[in-house]
Design an enzyme around this catalytic site. Structure first.
Site, PDB file in Angstrom:
ATOM      1  N   HIS A 325       0.911  -1.329  -0.085  1.00 58.13           N
ATOM      2  CA  HIS A 325       0.386  -0.085   0.070  1.00 58.13           C
ATOM      3  C   HIS A 325       1.048   1.532   0.161  1.00 58.13           C
ATOM      4  CE1 HIS A 325      -3.808  -2.599   0.820  1.00 58.13           C
ATOM      5  NE2 HIS A 325      -3.865  -1.382   0.798  1.00 58.13           N
ATOM      6  N   GLY A 326       2.267   1.019   0.448  1.00 56.75           N
ATOM      7  CA  GLY A 326       2.862   2.454   0.612  1.00 56.75           C
ATOM      8  C   GLY A 326       4.306   2.525   1.125  1.00 56.75           C
TER       9      GLY A 326
END
Length: 474
Positions: A325-326
């Protein structure tokens, strides 16, 4: 190109008309949809079309080579090299800065000073989604679950604009057979499609955007200004915001694809009624959950080994899912919370009571699960680990702070929106499908009037401008 904009409305009218007119001429139809998808993707920055084309070529040639080689080391080597190339693209654009900064800081802590080049890299929209679809395609070809297809077919599959930038993650075995068939416009469930698009617009433009602008963004930007009640409300508000934002995008994507004659898999199923985190992941971003299960958790060993090994596999899957996700440690913490709590659930210590399926037990477990999810969302939403700590700290230290929310917005309005959005998920299963069936039997003129009225309500209640979807950054 953003869905709830005039640009997309004009684009889609042209593409939908051209698609159905060209459907009988298969080669021209595929080329038209491919070009339209690249226009959609390159609307913000055309240079990213080169990246998409490069990923397409690498995986096409990789899958073709895998399909032609007999079982053996060479076949596995080609698969590995293709997947490494995909992960290399993902790693460079998403994790280069994170990796360089982390290594530099770690070496500095032991007295070693290095100064590697820190490039300013713009993250291409949707890179995580189309690289995951590319990986699933070449792996499925290797497994024999799908056949390698011509370049035009694969390019169209990978770039198909409804799901290109934020999912759902559609497998080749789900979409390619539909693309090889000539669709019949008379079989399109237009009522369901327009219902999904309208519902998705309402979720995004009204619920998600209003909660973001009036509550969540303000509190998370400067939590010291707000009291504990406002911070707690913002945490619940973000749980609703991200659901409304992401499921709203998915609804629009599924509806748009349906109007073009294609069926996408569902991506959400009332996730906040889950009674365990495992149940939550069966309901939240379901196409990603299945991807992580089939291409990461099971290859790691899944639950085939000892209980300890199963928990390790589960933890690795959730940590990598968080990192997907990041490129920040707070996403790793988010994944870690989900991994640890699922490991705790596997111990069976949370069942309790003589009737584990009884209403009280399920209610308690559902409340616990929801608040664990909300705790993890704090780390997901906060810019840094320190910021997440500040948010959580205000729940303890902020009881004497005066209220700071905009007094022009009645305080009761915000919890009412949050409670209403959560309450909808507790409607009996199949309620949405039954409503869509009823709507489909309404005369077309009445349907048009109802949809026009719904769009007017959305335009009236929604804020000025359209914020990008949250998952565009992933």
């Amino acid at each position: 190109m953003l869905f709830p904009t005039i640009d997309f409305a004009v684009f889609f009218v042209v593409v939908l008309t051209g698609s159905w007119l060209l459907m009988p001429r298969r080669g021209e139809w595929k080329s038209f949809v491919l070009v339209a998808s690249y226009v959609f993707y390159g609307w913000w920055n055309p240079r990213f079309c080169l990246l998409l084309a490069g990923v397409t070529l690498v995986n096409h040639f990789g899958a073709t080579a895998v399909s032609r080689l007999s079982v053996g080391r060479a076949r596995s080597l080609v698969l590995a090299l293709t997947v490494i190339a995909d992960l290399g693209v993902l790693g460079f654009f998403k994790y280069y800065g994170f990796f360089v900064t982390s290594v530099t800081n770690s070496l500095a802590s032991i007295g070693v000073t290095v100064a590697p080049p820190l490039l300013q890299i713009v993250l291409p929209v949707g890179v995580s989604f189309f690289t995951f679809q590319a990986i699933s395609y070449v792996v499925d070809v290797h497994r024999g679950d799908t056949d390698a297809v011509p370049l035009l077919d694969f390019a169209m599959y990978l770039s198909f604009f409804p799901q290109l930038v934020a999912g759902p993650i559609v497998r080749a075995s789900e979409l390619l057979p539909q693309m090889r068939q000539r669709q019949d416009p008379r079989s399109v469930d237009a009522a369901r499609a327009f219902g999904l698009i309208t519902a998705g617009m309402f979720k995004k433009v009204v619920v998600a955007n209003l909660l973001a602008t009036e509550l969540v963004d303000r509190v998370f930007a400067n939590p010291e200004r707000f009291n504990a009640l406002e911070v707690g409300l913002a945490i619940y508000g973000y749980a609703v915001q991200i659901y409304a934002d992401f499921s709203g995008y998915t609804d629009i994507a599924i509806g748009v694809a349906l109007l073009m004659g294609f069926r996408f898999p569902d991506n959400f199923d009332r996730p906040y009624i889950a009674v365990t985190l495992q149940d939550f992941w069966r309901r939240w971003h379901m196409t990603l959950s299945r991807w992580l299960r089939d291409y990461l958790y099971i290859p790691l060993g899944g639950s085939r080994g000892t209980e300890r090994r199963t928990k390790v596999n589960l933890m690795l899957t959730m940590l990598l899912g968080g990192l997907w996700h990041g490129a920040a440690w707070n996403f790793v913490i988010w994944g870690g919370i989900h991994g640890v709590w699922q490991a705790v659930e596997r111990q069976g210590v949370l069942v309790g009571g003589r009737d584990p399926q009884g209403f009280r037990t399920r209610l308690l477990r559902g409340l616990i699960t929801f608040h664990v999810v909300c705790l993890a969302w704090v780390f997901f939403r906060a810019e840094t680990f320190t910021a997440a700590g500040t948010i959580l700290g205000r729940l303890v230290t902020g009881w004497t702070t005066p209220a700071a929310l905009d007094p022009s917005v009645p305080f009761w309005w915000l919890p009412l929106v949050i409670a209403g959005a959560l309450a909808v998920q507790f409607l009996p299963e199949g309620t949405g499908a039954r409503l869509q069936a009823v709507f489909s039997r309404v005369p077309a003129v009445a349907q048009g009037v109802a949809l026009a009225g719904a769009l007017l309500v959305i335009e009236t209640l929604g804020p000025v401008g359209v914020a990008p979807f949250i998952y565009f950054q992933f």
